[in-house]
Design a protein around this motif. Structure first.
Motif, short mmCIF file in Angstrom:
data_model
loop_
_atom_site.label_atom_id
_atom_site.label_comp_id
_atom_site.label_asym_id
_atom_site.label_seq_id
_atom_site.Cartn_x
_atom_site.Cartn_y
_atom_site.Cartn_z
N GLN A 37 0.84 -1.20 0.00
CA GLN A 37 0.00 0.00 0.00
C GLN A 37 0.88 1.26 0.00
OE1 GLN A 37 -2.46 0.25 3.50
NE2 GLN A 37 -3.41 2.18 2.88
N ALA A 38 1.94 1.25 0.80
CA ALA A 38 2.83 2.41 0.87
C ALA A 38 3.57 2.63 -0.45
CB ALA A 38 3.82 2.23 2.01
N ARG A 39 4.04 1.55 -1.05
CA ARG A 39 4.74 1.67 -2.34
C ARG A 39 3.83 2.24 -3.42
NH1 ARG A 39 8.08 -4.02 -2.33
NH2 ARG A 39 9.75 -3.32 -0.95
N ALA A 41 1.14 4.07 -2.95
CA ALA A 41 0.84 5.47 -2.62
C ALA A 41 2.00 6.38 -3.02
CB ALA A 41 0.56 5.59 -1.13
N ARG A 42 3.22 5.91 -2.80
CA ARG A 42 4.39 6.69 -3.20
C ARG A 42 4.45 6.89 -4.71
NH1 ARG A 42 9.84 4.81 -0.16
NH2 ARG A 42 9.80 6.39 1.45
N GLN A 45 1.99 9.23 -5.76
CA GLN A 45 2.16 10.49 -5.02
C GLN A 45 0.86 10.90 -4.32
OE1 GLN A 45 3.85 13.27 -7.80
NE2 GLN A 45 5.88 12.33 -7.63
N MET A 47 -0.69 11.46 -1.00
CA MET A 47 -0.30 11.71 0.38
C MET A 47 -1.29 11.09 1.38
SD MET A 47 2.00 12.82 2.33
CE MET A 47 3.04 13.97 1.49
N LYS A 49 -3.17 8.37 1.03
CA LYS A 49 -2.93 6.92 1.10
C LYS A 49 -1.62 6.62 1.81
CE LYS A 49 -5.57 5.41 -2.93
NZ LYS A 49 -5.48 4.77 -4.26
N LEU A 50 -0.63 7.49 1.65
CA LEU A 50 0.65 7.30 2.33
C LEU A 50 0.49 7.46 3.84
CD1 LEU A 50 3.53 6.60 1.59
CD2 LEU A 50 4.02 9.04 1.39
N ALA A 53 -1.17 4.36 5.14
CA ALA A 53 -0.21 3.26 5.26
C ALA A 53 0.67 3.45 6.49
CB ALA A 53 0.65 3.18 4.00
#
Length: 82
Positions: A37-39, A41-42, A45, A47, A49-50, A53
């Motif tokens: 999920q973090a990857r 979201a990154r 871009q 923010m 969702k980041l 995570a």
């Protein structure tokens, strides 16, 4: 009353050393989803969702810390009983 007996056994397993290890494993397995999920979201871009995570990761770390403390407590009980 077989249902309540099975429920008692399940609660006993959850508080056992084996149950705690199983909980640690399933919690750690949940970390894989958070990393994905973090990857994503990154790369998008995104923010919001980041942040989601990051909060999920914090919950996983806290959960693992609680389970580790429970495991230590169970180990201390074993020493006291023996």
């Amino acid at each position: 009353m077989t249902g309540s007996s099975a429920l008692s056994k399940a609660k006993g397993f959850k508080k056992s050393r084996s149950g705690t290890y199983l909980s640690i494993g399933t919690t750690a397995f949940g970390a894989i989803g958070v990393i994905k999920q973090a990857r994503k979201a990154r790369s998008e871009q995104d923010m919001l969702k980041l942040v989601d995570a990051a909060v999920s990761a914090a919950a996983i770390v806290t959960g693992l810390a609680i389970l580790y403390r429970e495991l230590k407590r169970l180990g201390d009980d074993d020493v006291l009983m023996g």
